[in-house]
Structures are given as structure tokens and as C-alpha cells.
Write an enzyme that holds these catalytic residues in place. Structure first.
Site, short mmCIF file in Angstrom:
data_model
loop_
_atom_site.label_atom_id
_atom_site.label_comp_id
_atom_site.label_asym_id
_atom_site.label_seq_id
_atom_site.Cartn_x
_atom_site.Cartn_y
_atom_site.Cartn_z
N HIS A 1 0.81 -1.22 0.00
CA HIS A 1 0.00 0.00 0.00
C HIS A 1 0.84 1.27 0.00
CE1 HIS A 1 -3.28 -2.83 0.70
NE2 HIS A 1 -3.90 -1.97 -0.08
N ARG B 1 -10.31 4.24 -3.07
CA ARG B 1 -9.85 3.56 -1.84
C ARG B 1 -10.07 4.53 -0.68
NH1 ARG B 1 -5.42 1.74 -5.47
NH2 ARG B 1 -5.17 -0.50 -5.26
N ARG C 1 -15.21 2.21 -2.45
CA ARG C 1 -14.99 0.95 -1.75
C ARG C 1 -15.00 1.26 -0.26
NH1 ARG C 1 -9.43 -2.25 -2.38
NH2 ARG C 1 -8.66 -0.57 -1.06
N ASN D 1 -4.05 -7.50 -6.75
CA ASN D 1 -2.95 -7.29 -5.80
C ASN D 1 -3.08 -8.30 -4.66
OD1 ASN D 1 -2.32 -5.11 -7.34
ND2 ASN D 1 -3.23 -3.60 -5.98
N ASP D 2 -4.31 -8.42 -4.16
CA ASP D 2 -4.54 -9.37 -3.08
C ASP D 2 -4.79 -10.79 -3.59
OD1 ASP D 2 -4.26 -8.06 -0.59
OD2 ASP D 2 -5.98 -6.84 -1.13
N ARG E 1 2.37 -9.65 -0.35
CA ARG E 1 2.60 -8.70 -1.44
C ARG E 1 3.62 -7.61 -1.07
NH1 ARG E 1 -3.32 -5.65 -1.60
NH2 ARG E 1 -2.31 -3.76 -2.32
C1 PEP Z 1 -6.29 -5.27 -4.99
O1 PEP Z 1 -6.15 -6.00 -4.02
O2 PEP Z 1 -5.94 -5.57 -6.16
C2 PEP Z 1 -6.88 -3.93 -4.83
C3 PEP Z 1 -7.19 -3.18 -5.86
O3 PEP Z 1 -7.06 -3.50 -3.56
P1 PEP Z 1 -5.86 -2.92 -2.66
O4 PEP Z 1 -4.65 -2.81 -3.53
O5 PEP Z 1 -6.30 -1.61 -2.13
O6 PEP Z 1 -5.71 -3.96 -1.61
MG MG Z 2 -7.06 -5.48 -2.16
#
Ligand code: PEP
Ligand code: MG
Length: 576
Positions: A188, A295, A332, A452-453, A463
């Protein structure tokens, strides 16, 4: 000049003097002491030095191996150095500096002298001297360094940095580039750097401990490189690269209102991910069709740190208002926890698998309902959707939806206007949600795949951890199969499916994502112009063939080969 390879985490180039922030640093108050307290201050200094020397003597006795022994020997020599102590005491006696201030000043003086000497061995000792300074200051003050303040334009070099620390940093506007010893591309802090348009490199192992404050550093956020003490010629090269990049981005200016489409007409909606209200303007000027992901946690964390006042109602309303007549906006709900902890949140053994996002919010129902209410109120502009992060099962989604129902009933009771038809979506970022996406698709209006998650949880690889980053691969066949499954399940149910992870902003993956059938891609505004321009040159038929071929492969190496071949062939064709 030294070049270090890390991981590119936010694009662009930056160069300037380093501001080093390590979690072992201390902020020292520059206070004068009373003339009558001079003897007492010196006595206190001496007693601290004696106890540290005793401690280090013990470390030396227990040291294993020559290098550890050598380290403690050098540090003990410094602690016992009569001249060092004399210079500190002189500052206390003559200038009436407090002991910590005098230590800081005397140490700076030594470091300045050594830095000017043409002796590599001596220069390397600067780190040991810094270590000693920290130990002495910690003992004298009994505290740890915490407050970060950057008063001039600098490159922030840190061992690591928490999202809350970066947001609470005084002088964030002075940060021209970021280099972190740890971290991953999709952590993040990387997302935050991107949204603030700060070029960043993470995973530059130990860089912060080998560097001196004020040394010149180049951050190459495109290649994931850091250059220490660059030659003038190299700085000039990077100045040119920076100008060229700016010109390229200007040339691709998104203000042209073109909808995302392949050359043969397949529509792919191109949206922006934002984290701040100002992001709305970035999204608009990058030519985003909508805001595919707001976000909301970043403003919540920042408000908490700086104002202890939550301004979400006004911000959501203003964001929806600015987008009205242009496009929609997906808020979100708070994805707090994990690597986005704020002060006061419990430490957990496995925060990434822990009390995060809807799990956390469902235990803080009052706050969750307050956020839903604010989003619903902003929906009066008829362009707002609400999306839930980290949904892992049906019961969790049902619980969230029933809370939403309660909030709607309360708004109706209070006579407050909102959009009765506001769309509800869920993120698909946990493998269990992907596997039951056929069921989830019946309960919501759209999906957004958070790769990403999803990558992190599918491959079981943090990550944000540079040690295991080699495993974090968007082209892992397991990840691609899950994406395909989610797309198919969404389409069977007649709902749209987008993708809003970092993967959406990388041109290399674009043909594959288009071929997998995603309806929408949402990315940082900075990446949008390049992706839009590339999309218009692609042929949907070719992309589908690529996706089909790739899905039958079992190794990411083969997949990567195919994806690269595809883009190389296209490049060769375009050059002809
Ligand atoms: C993700 O997980 O791809 C996503 C867009 O959410 P974040 O990166 O805020 O966890
Ligand atoms: Mg995410």
C-alpha cells in the site's frame, strides 16, 4: 557511483539529496541547559557512557565470529575515545548544549570530517559512528525517534515506512522520490506513492543503512533502480529522461474523450483508481471514463492522524458531484487493517490474514454504517456505486448487505435522499470468493477483481515482502484460471466484471486481460493514457487466442514467454 537494483513501485524519475528515515532514529530537542546544571549534565553523560561501554564489552565477550567481534571492537574504540567525549563535553560546558544535543553536534562534526577524506575504509566507518550515536542518544533520552519532518526537497530513503507514517509525515510535498529497503510493488505504500505521483523503488535491500544523509540519489521508478552518488553525466541523462517522460505523458493527454475499445471494436471500459479527492481531477484529466475504485481508507487514516475529524461525508459528496455528468464513481468501503493499520489497532501475528476490511468493519458496525450512510447520501447524484473489499464467503456478504439494508431504512425514515438503485459490487480478492463467484454473482451488480490481493492469497506470498517477491507472479496459471472463472461466472449471471489491481496498468498484461474477457480495467490515472493508446491498437480476436493458449499452459515461465512473444511480434509488425 553505485547502482542498486530494487523493485519499481511507482513510475517516473527523481533525483536529489537523501533524507534518511530509519526506525531507529531519534528526534533530539535542541535545548540549552542552565549554567548551573553544566556539571550535573556532564556527570549524567559520563554515567551513560560507562553503562554503554559495559554493555558493549559484554557484547564483545559474547560475540561469535570475527566480523561481529571486529564490529564491537570498533564501536568500543569510539565509545572510549577521549577526544570524542572531550568534544561533547566542550559543547556542554561552553555552549550550554544539553547532553543529547552535544552528542548529535559532535558526531556530525566527526562525520563531516571523515566524509571529506579520500579513504573508503574510513568512510565505511560512518555507519558504525551513526550506530554509536543512536545508542548513546537512546540511553540519554530514553526515547525512540518517531516524528518525520521534511523541510526541503528530498528523496526519502527509509528501512520501511508505514502508510500512516507516510500520511502523517510533515512536508510530504517535499518528497520527490522514495527508496525503501523492503516492500513490494503492490504494497500500500507503493500505491500511495503512485497516487501522490512520487517515483519510488522498494526492496532496495539495506540501502538506507549504507547511505549518508544528504548524499545524492537517483530514483529510477521505471526500471526499479537506485543510483547513489551519480556522476554529473548520469544526472544529465536522467534530467533528459524526466523531460522526455513528461512530454510523452503530455502527448498522451487523456482529456481527449475516447472510450476504451480495441481496433476491432471490443469495448473495454478504462477507469481510474483514486485515493484522494484531488484524484478526481487526475482521473478526469487522464481521460478516465469513470472512477472504478476510490480507496476510501487513505483519507480516513489521514483524517484520523491529522485532524481527528472525519470529513468523509463532504469528500464523498464532492467527489460524486465533480464526476456528475462525466461518469460514475465506485466507493470501496474501508479496507483498513493488514498493512494499513492506524494507531490503536491491535497488533496481530498475521495481519494480512487477520482483522482487515469487512472483517474489521463488521466488528465496528457503528463506523461501518456511518460510512455506508455517507456513500448513500452521495448517491443522490445517481452516479455512485458501493463496493466491499475482502469478501471471503456468502455469509459475510449477506451480513454486509443486511447492514446496508438497515442504513437505507434509516435514511428513508429520516427523509434523506439517496439512489434507491445504487449498484452494489464486491471485490474478488480472496480465492474462496473467486471459487464461489457463481453464487456471489447472484447477490451483487458487479465484480471487481483485486489482483494485488488475489495473487497474494492464491500463491500465499505477502505482497509487501521483498524476500518472497520472486514468487509474486500475476502470470501464475493458478491466478489466471481464477480470473477466467470469475469472468465466466459474472457473465453467466449477466453482471459486469472489472479488474482494479496493479496488473491492469501494465501494458505487457493488457492483451491477456482483454482476451480473458474483462469488461473494465481500473488503474492509477498516470497509467491510463498509455493503456488506452495500446488498447486501441489491439485486435480482440488475437487477444482471445492468446488467452486460450495461455490457459492451457501449466508453467508461468511458458506463459510469460507467450505473453512477451505476443507483444514483441506486435512491436515488430508496427515498426514495418
Ligand atoms: C487489490 O487488491 O488488487 C486492490 C485493488 O485492492 P488494494 O490494492 O487496495 O488492496
Ligand atoms: Mg485489495
Amino acid at each position: 557511483m553505485t547502482e542498486i537494483n530494487g523493485i519499481s513501485s511507482s513510475p517516473g524519475y527523481a533525483f536529489g539529496k537523501a533524507f534518511i528515515y530509519r526506525h531507529d532514529k531519534l528526534v533530539i530537542a535542541h535545548e540549552h541547559i542552565d549554567v548551573n546544571s553544566v556539571d550535573k549534565e556532564i556527570e549524567y553523560l559520563e554515567s551513560c557512557f560507562s553503562s554503554i561501554i559495559k554493555e558493549f564489552q559484554k557484547y564483545l565477550d559474547d560475540a561469535i565470529g570475527d566480523s561481529e567481534k571486529a564490529l564491537y571492537t570498533v564501536e568500543l574504540l569510539m565509545l572510549e575515545d577521549v577526544e570524542y567525549r572531550k568534544s561533547i563535553k566542550k559543547l556542554i560546558r561552553e555552549k550550554h548544549y544539553s547532553a543529547p544535543w552535544a552528542v548529535e553536534e559532535a558526531t556530525e562534526e566527526i562525520i563531516k570530517v571523515i566524509s571529506g577524506v579520500e579513504d573508503e575504509y574510513l568512510k565505511e566507518r560512518i555507519i558504525d559512528i551513526r550506530d554509536i550515536e543512536y545508542v548513546v542518544l537512546e540511553t540519554l533520552t530514553g526515547k525512540r525517534r518517531e516524528h518525520i519532518e521534511v523541510r526541503e526537497k528530498r528523496i526519502l530513503v527509509a528501512d520501511y515506512i508505514l502508510t500512516s507514517e507516510l500520511l502523517g509525515l510533515e512536508g510530504l510535498e517535499n518528497i520527490e522520490g522514495i527508496v525503501l529497503d523492503t516492500g513490494g510493488k503492490t504494497s500500500h505504500v507503493s500505491i500511495l506513492a503512485k497516487s501522490k505521483k512520487i517515483p519510488a523503488v522498494v526492496g532496495a535491500v539495506d540501502f538506507s543503512s549504507t547511505l549518508e544523509e544528504g548524499e545524492t540519489v537517483i530514483v529510477d521508478g521505471e526500471e526499479g533502480k537506485v543510483i547513489r552518488n551519480p556522476a554529473k553525466r548520469v544526472i544529465a541523462q536522467y534530467e533528459r529522461k524526466r523531460r522526455e517522460r513528461e512530454a510523452l505523458l503530455k502527448g498522451l493527454d487523456g482529456s481527449i474523450e475516447i472510450k476504451g475499445r480495441t481496433s476491432d471494436g471490443k469495448r473495454v471500459i478504462l477507469d481510474a483508481n483514486i485515493e484522494w479527492l484531488e484524484g478526481v481531477d487526475d482521473a478526469i484529466s487522464s481521460g478516465a471514463e469513470n472512477i472504478g475504485l476510490f480507496r476510501t481508507e487513505f483519507i480516513a487514516i489521514k483524517d484520523d492522524i491529522l485532524n481527528s475529524r472525519d470529513k468523509k461525508d463532504e469528500i464523498y459528496m464532492e467527489a460524486a458531484h465533480r464526476m456528475a455528468g462525466r461518469g460514475s464513481i465506485v466507493f470501496r468501503t474501508l479496507d483498513i487493517g493488514g498493512d494499513k493499520k492506524t494507531e490503536g489497532m491491535l497488533a496481530e501475528d498475521n495481519p494480512i490474514l487477520g482483522w482487515r476490511a469487512v472483517r474489521y468493519m463488521l466488528s465496528h458496525r457503528k463506523d461501518f454504517k456511518a460510512q455506508m450512510r455517507a456513500i448513500l447520501m452521495a448517491s443522490k447524484y445517481r452516479n455512485v456505486s458501493m463496493m466491499f473489499p475482502m469478501i471471503s464467503g456468502v455469509e459475510e456478504l449477506d451480513e454486509v448487505l443486511s447492514l446496508l439494508k438497515e442504513v437505507k431504512a434509516e435514511l428513508r425514515r429520516d427523509g434523506i435522499e439517496f439512489d434507491e438503485n445504487m449498484k452494489i459490487g464486491t471485490m474478488i480478492e480472496v480465492p474462496s470468493a473467486a471459487l464461489i463467484s457463481d453464487v456471489l454473482a447472484k447477490k451483487v451488480d458487479f465484480f471487481s477483481i483485486g489482483t494485488n490481493d488475489l495473487i497474494q492469497y492464491t500463491i500465499a506470498v505477502d505482497r509487501g515482502n521483498d524476500k518472497t517477491n520472486y514468487l509474486y507472479n500475476p502470470l501464475h496459471p493458478g491466478v489466471l484460471r481464477l480470473i477466467k472463472l470469475v469472468v465466466d461466472n459474472a457473465h453467466k449471471e449477466g453482471i459486469e466484471v472489472g479488474l482494479c489491481g496493479q496488473m491492469a496498468s501494465e501494458p505487457l498484461y493488457l492483451p491477456l486481460l482483454v482476451g480473458l474477457g474483462l469488461d473494465e480495467l481500473s488503474m492509477s490515472p498516470a497509467s491510463l493514457p498509455v493503456i488506452r493508446s495500446y488498447l486501441t491498437s489491439l485486435n480482440y480476436g488475437d487477444c482471445s487466442r492468446l488467452a486460450n493458449e495461455v490457459l492451457s499452459e501449466s508453467s508461468h515461465i511458458e506463459i510469460e514467454k507467450k505473453v512477451k512473444e505476443f507483444s514483441n511480434e506486435r512491436e515488430t509488425r508496427n515498426q514495418k
